[in-house]
Design an enzyme around this catalytic site. Sequence first.
Site, PDB file in Angstrom:
ATOM      1  N   GLU A 141      12.074   2.186  -9.784  1.00 15.17           N
ATOM      2  CA  GLU A 141      11.348   1.316 -10.707  1.00 15.17           C
ATOM      3  C   GLU A 141      10.645   2.132 -11.790  1.00 15.17           C
ATOM      4  O   GLU A 141      10.576   1.736 -12.930  1.00 15.17           O
ATOM      5  CB  GLU A 141      10.343   0.469  -9.916  1.00 15.17           C
ATOM      6  CG  GLU A 141       9.768  -0.670 -10.709  1.00 15.17           C
ATOM      7  CD  GLU A 141       8.923  -1.591  -9.856  1.00 15.17           C
ATOM      8  OE1 GLU A 141       8.236  -2.440 -10.445  1.00 15.17           O
ATOM      9  OE2 GLU A 141       8.948  -1.465  -8.618  1.00 15.17           O
ATOM     10  N   ARG A 181      14.037   3.059   7.066  1.00 15.27           N
ATOM     11  CA  ARG A 181      14.260   1.861   7.888  1.00 15.27           C
ATOM     12  C   ARG A 181      15.741   1.553   8.056  1.00 15.27           C
ATOM     13  O   ARG A 181      16.144   0.962   9.048  1.00 15.27           O
ATOM     14  CB  ARG A 181      13.473   0.677   7.337  1.00 15.27           C
ATOM     15  CG  ARG A 181      11.952   0.874   7.536  1.00 15.27           C
ATOM     16  CD  ARG A 181      11.109  -0.167   6.836  1.00 15.27           C
ATOM     17  NE  ARG A 181      11.207  -0.137   5.396  1.00 15.27           N
ATOM     18  CZ  ARG A 181      10.515   0.668   4.592  1.00 15.27           C
ATOM     19  NH1 ARG A 181       9.656   1.519   5.096  1.00 15.27           N
ATOM     20  NH2 ARG A 181      10.672   0.631   3.298  1.00 15.27           N
TER      21      ARG A 181
END
Length: 181
Positions: free
Chosen positions: A101, A64
Amino acid sequence: MKTSLEDTLLAAIRTIPDYPKPGILFRDITTLLGNARAFRRAVDELVHPYAGTKIDKIAGIEARGFILGGAIAHQLSAGFIPIRKKGKLPHDTVRVAYSLEYGVDEMEMHKDAVKEGEKVILVDDLIATGGTAEGATRLLRQMGADIVAACFVIDLPDLGGRAKLEALGVEVRTLIAFSGH
């Protein structure tokens, strides 16, 4: 009556609960990208502080960040640097590992994408934990870029990414913050 930037963005960003896993509120900008007015407004707001400033390149983080970064590069008459996942670029690359993460990944850019001292703005749709943006910052600096700022449409401040970049001396510009993730 003119709609506030926050109202425009809130109306254009879709929130998907429990994606990609339970407990996550996924902030989806594809609806913003599909809304010409909201997309234009977001790009204009990200460009505005740098209009009239010499910016050499916009570095967009896959995927994006490519969409937003291309539009911003066009408006600032700057070149564009794609920062991609490992193995996606066809020429000689430089690579950096960065924290996710749940683990580690690598990103790369072409070795000749930026010259020493060029002024670069880093762009992506969202800053959360900051691992990807921190990796991209390290990669750009390794190649001699002068990072003017990192720009994002969305900030998830509870996850600490903005603070992580600011601790590296990077100015961070975001358009809207969402609490909770």
